[in-house]
Write an enzyme that holds these catalytic residues in place. Structure first.
Site, mmCIF file in Angstrom:
data_model
loop_
_atom_site.group_PDB
_atom_site.id
_atom_site.type_symbol
_atom_site.label_atom_id
_atom_site.label_comp_id
_atom_site.label_asym_id
_atom_site.label_seq_id
_atom_site.Cartn_x
_atom_site.Cartn_y
_atom_site.Cartn_z
ATOM 1 N N HIS A 220 14.480 67.743 111.718
ATOM 2 C CA HIS A 220 14.936 67.016 110.531
ATOM 3 C C HIS A 220 15.045 67.864 109.276
ATOM 4 C CE1 HIS A 220 10.652 67.234 109.686
ATOM 5 N NE2 HIS A 220 10.935 66.976 108.428
HETATM 6 C C1 UD1 Z 1 10.955 65.419 103.079
HETATM 7 C C2 UD1 Z 1 10.342 66.750 102.674
HETATM 8 C C3 UD1 Z 1 10.117 67.596 103.916
HETATM 9 C C4 UD1 Z 1 9.294 66.852 104.941
HETATM 10 C C5 UD1 Z 1 9.888 65.480 105.203
HETATM 11 C C6 UD1 Z 1 8.928 64.706 106.049
HETATM 12 C C7 UD1 Z 1 11.047 67.531 100.433
HETATM 13 C C8 UD1 Z 1 11.884 68.525 99.715
HETATM 14 N N1 UD1 Z 1 11.215 67.498 101.775
HETATM 15 O O1 UD1 Z 1 12.188 65.713 103.710
HETATM 16 O O2 UD1 Z 1 9.407 68.766 103.571
HETATM 17 O O3 UD1 Z 1 9.301 67.589 106.136
HETATM 18 O O4 UD1 Z 1 10.076 64.777 103.975
HETATM 19 O O5 UD1 Z 1 9.584 63.786 106.866
HETATM 20 O O6 UD1 Z 1 10.282 66.826 99.819
HETATM 21 N N2 UD1 Z 1 15.848 58.839 104.217
HETATM 22 C C9 UD1 Z 1 15.879 57.532 104.668
HETATM 23 N N3 UD1 Z 1 14.714 56.811 104.623
HETATM 24 C C10 UD1 Z 1 13.565 57.315 104.129
HETATM 25 C C11 UD1 Z 1 13.557 58.642 103.656
HETATM 26 C C12 UD1 Z 1 14.699 59.385 103.712
HETATM 27 O O7 UD1 Z 1 16.889 57.049 105.121
HETATM 28 O O8 UD1 Z 1 12.547 56.591 104.125
HETATM 29 C C13 UD1 Z 1 17.100 59.656 104.277
HETATM 30 C C14 UD1 Z 1 17.940 59.512 103.031
HETATM 31 O O9 UD1 Z 1 19.277 59.643 103.410
HETATM 32 C C15 UD1 Z 1 17.511 60.719 102.230
HETATM 33 C C16 UD1 Z 1 17.293 61.772 103.310
HETATM 34 O O10 UD1 Z 1 16.745 61.033 104.403
HETATM 35 O O11 UD1 Z 1 18.446 61.126 101.275
HETATM 36 C C17 UD1 Z 1 16.382 62.897 102.925
HETATM 37 O O12 UD1 Z 1 15.136 62.391 102.447
HETATM 38 P P1 UD1 Z 1 14.164 63.364 101.569
HETATM 39 O O13 UD1 Z 1 12.935 62.619 101.250
HETATM 40 O O14 UD1 Z 1 14.920 63.989 100.450
HETATM 41 O O15 UD1 Z 1 13.892 64.549 102.506
HETATM 42 P P2 UD1 Z 1 13.317 64.626 103.939
HETATM 43 O O16 UD1 Z 1 14.350 65.296 104.785
HETATM 44 O O17 UD1 Z 1 12.763 63.326 104.369
HETATM 45 N N1 UDP Z 2 5.637 61.544 113.298
HETATM 46 C C1 UDP Z 2 5.586 60.165 113.545
HETATM 47 N N2 UDP Z 2 6.669 59.573 114.127
HETATM 48 C C2 UDP Z 2 7.785 60.263 114.474
HETATM 49 C C3 UDP Z 2 7.833 61.658 114.219
HETATM 50 C C4 UDP Z 2 6.745 62.266 113.618
HETATM 51 O O1 UDP Z 2 4.586 59.516 113.242
HETATM 52 O O2 UDP Z 2 8.734 59.650 114.996
HETATM 53 C C5 UDP Z 2 4.486 62.184 112.631
HETATM 54 C C6 UDP Z 2 3.877 63.364 113.340
HETATM 55 O O3 UDP Z 2 2.850 62.943 114.198
HETATM 56 C C7 UDP Z 2 3.346 64.213 112.200
HETATM 57 C C8 UDP Z 2 4.231 63.869 111.033
HETATM 58 O O4 UDP Z 2 4.969 62.711 111.405
HETATM 59 O O5 UDP Z 2 2.012 63.872 111.868
HETATM 60 C C9 UDP Z 2 5.152 64.998 110.715
HETATM 61 O O6 UDP Z 2 6.035 64.588 109.726
HETATM 62 P P1 UDP Z 2 7.437 65.275 109.505
HETATM 63 O O7 UDP Z 2 7.840 66.022 110.714
HETATM 64 O O8 UDP Z 2 8.340 64.227 108.986
HETATM 65 O O9 UDP Z 2 7.151 66.256 108.271
HETATM 66 P P2 UDP Z 2 6.598 67.759 108.176
HETATM 67 O O10 UDP Z 2 5.340 67.853 108.951
HETATM 68 O O11 UDP Z 2 7.679 68.649 108.691
HETATM 69 O O12 UDP Z 2 6.417 67.962 106.718
#
Ligand code: UD1
Ligand code: UDP
Length: 376
Positions: A220
């Site tokens: 992601h």
């Molecule tokens: C963010 C973090 C990333 C982390 C991830 C965990 C930053 C810069 N990045 O990335 O480090 O690994 O969270 O999962 O803070 N969206 C939804 N529903 C949600 C959230 C997001 O649909 O609840 C979609 C939206 O289109 C949004 C996009 O995902 O614009 C990106 O969301 P964003 O929170 O900016 O970044 P993540 O990729 O989730």
């Molecule tokens: N995770 C979850 N459901 C999913 C995928 C991941 O609960 O479908 C959990 C996973 O166990 C881990 C956390 O989400 O604890 C990791 O989050 P993510 O990969 O979004 O962010 P990152 O660790 O890269 O910041």
């Protein structure tokens, strides 16, 4: 002595999962604390499901500052600052604790330090703590790297998960008295929930997966899914793993990745089973029973190591190098052939032979004790 008031900032899925043990400890010890949820993650399966499954109290504040997409990082961070300022000036906690490397953590850190720079005039002096301090990928093209560097340099308490994270912070000139090696709270979360998660094992049957006969993928990160060539390569790699190794690949897909797959018109590879993101308990079962994980997630690299499941990281670097050094993880980049080659390498007999470097499951207790026992 005055009881310290602690503010916990969370905003995303990993923040909630990894802050849960801290919330639990503070609740049990009747500490004076509150949670600010920035609303960066807002979809049920990236947010509320974790409060339900982990039986966490609702946050005192929900700021509803949703992410506004990759081109508006400034707007996102700026709005977080605006909304959070109202809360912190109203509550005036003694300490703000931010987690990891998200925009929510960055805004919490920046704001806390900005408020404290007014102390000569206002008397406000809020300390800042950073959980998961000292991690470095040394890749400033990643938003996460920029966020974690800033959080560390603004913090009064750096809670480093490992000695190598501590060394990274020291190399940047951060005062050693501020750094505490406490382990990673993900170990606490895994230990507190693994047994409970057995009740969700049925999910494997529902998906037609047999224990140790499938791979689990999560991809992601911005640098992968927002880049068409990289994301295409990774998806092809997942397809190759399924075909060549004769196993299914389960991929609970993050909304960002889903959106980009559609936008780039990328095909679903054969053998890859796409699902909605699942809860932490379900995910723990999927992970613990997987033959191998393929990921760009920080948390999944750690959990695979903790659960003794070989991991392939589809990135060119990682801020969790300990997992590489001990043979629990390997960097594969985004090339399909390389991804397959890494899977074959990691599945050779005798590979699973490491001990997790992330601590003993008492990180939350250490962090809370350090915060609660400091004098204001
Ligand atoms: C963010 C973090 C990333 C982390 C991830 C965990 C930053 C810069 N990045 O990335 O480090 O690994 O969270 O999962 O803070 N969206 C939804 N529903 C949600 C959230 C997001 O649909 O609840 C979609 C939206 O289109 C949004 C996009 O995902 O614009 C990106 O969301 P964003 O929170 O900016 O970044 P993540 O990729 O989730
Ligand atoms: N995770 C979850 N459901 C999913 C995928 C991941 O609960 O479908 C959990 C996973 O166990 C881990 C956390 O989400 O604890 C990791 O989050 P993510 O990969 O979004 O962010 P990152 O660790 O890269 O910041």
């Amino acid at each position: 002595m005055k009881k310290r008031k602690i503010a916990l900032v969370v905003g995303t899925r990993p923040d909630i999962i990894k802050t849960a043990p801290i919330i639990r400890y503070l609740e049990e010890n009747k500490a004076d604390y509150f949670v600010v949820h920035t609303g960066q993650h807002y979809s049920y399966e990236l947010d509320k499901i974790f409060f339900e499954e982990l039986q966490l109290p609702q946050p005192k504040y929900r700021l509803d500052v949703k992410s506004v997409g990759p081109h508006r990082q400034g707007t996102h961070t700026g709005t977080l600052l605006l909304k959070m300022e109202e809360v912190l000036l109203k509550e005036l906690p003694d300490v703000v604790l931010v987690h990891g490397d998200t925009n929510s953590a960055l805004a919490g850190a920046l704001l806390t330090s900005k408020i404290s720079t007014t102390r000569a005039y206002t008397g406000y002096n809020i300390k800042l703590g950073h959980v998961e301090a000292g991690l470095r990928s040394y890749d400033r093209t990643m938003p996460e790297e920029v966020n974690r560097v800033i959080c560390d340099h603004l913090s009064d308490y750096l809670f480093a998960p490992t000695e190598s994270a501590r060394q990274n912070a020291l190399k940047e000139g951060i005062d050693e008295k501020k750094i505490f090696v406490v382990g990673n709270t993900i170990v606490d979360s895994v230990r507190q929930n693994l047994e409970i998660s057995e009740e969700k094992k049925q999910l494997l049957n529902d998906l037609g997966l047999e224990p140790k006969k499938y791979a689990l993928a999560t991809v992601h990160r911005q640098e992968n899914v927002d880049d068409k060539a990289r994301y295409k390569g990774i998806l092809e790699g997942l397809g190759k793993i399924s075909k060549e190794l004769g196993i299914k690949v389960a991929y609970p897909i993050h909304p960002r990745a889903k959106k980009m797959m559609e936008e780039f018109n990328l095909e679903k590879p054969k053998g890859v089973l796409f699902t909605e993101p699942v809860g932490f308990l379900e995910f723990l079962q999927l992970e613990a029973n997987a033959k191998i994980t393929i990921t760009d997630s920080g948390g999944v690299q750690e959990e695979s190591c903790i659960l003794n499941v070989p991991c392939i990281t589809v990135r060119d670097n990682t801020e969790r190098p300990e997992t590489l050094e001990m043979g629990a993880n390997v960097l594969a980049g985004a090339d399909p052939e390389k991804i397959l080659e890494c899977a074959k390498k990691m599945l050779k007999p005798g590979t699973i032979n490491w001990e997790s470097p992330f601590g003993d499951g008492k990180s939350a207790e250490r962090i809370c004790k350090l915060l609660l026992e400091q004098h204001t």
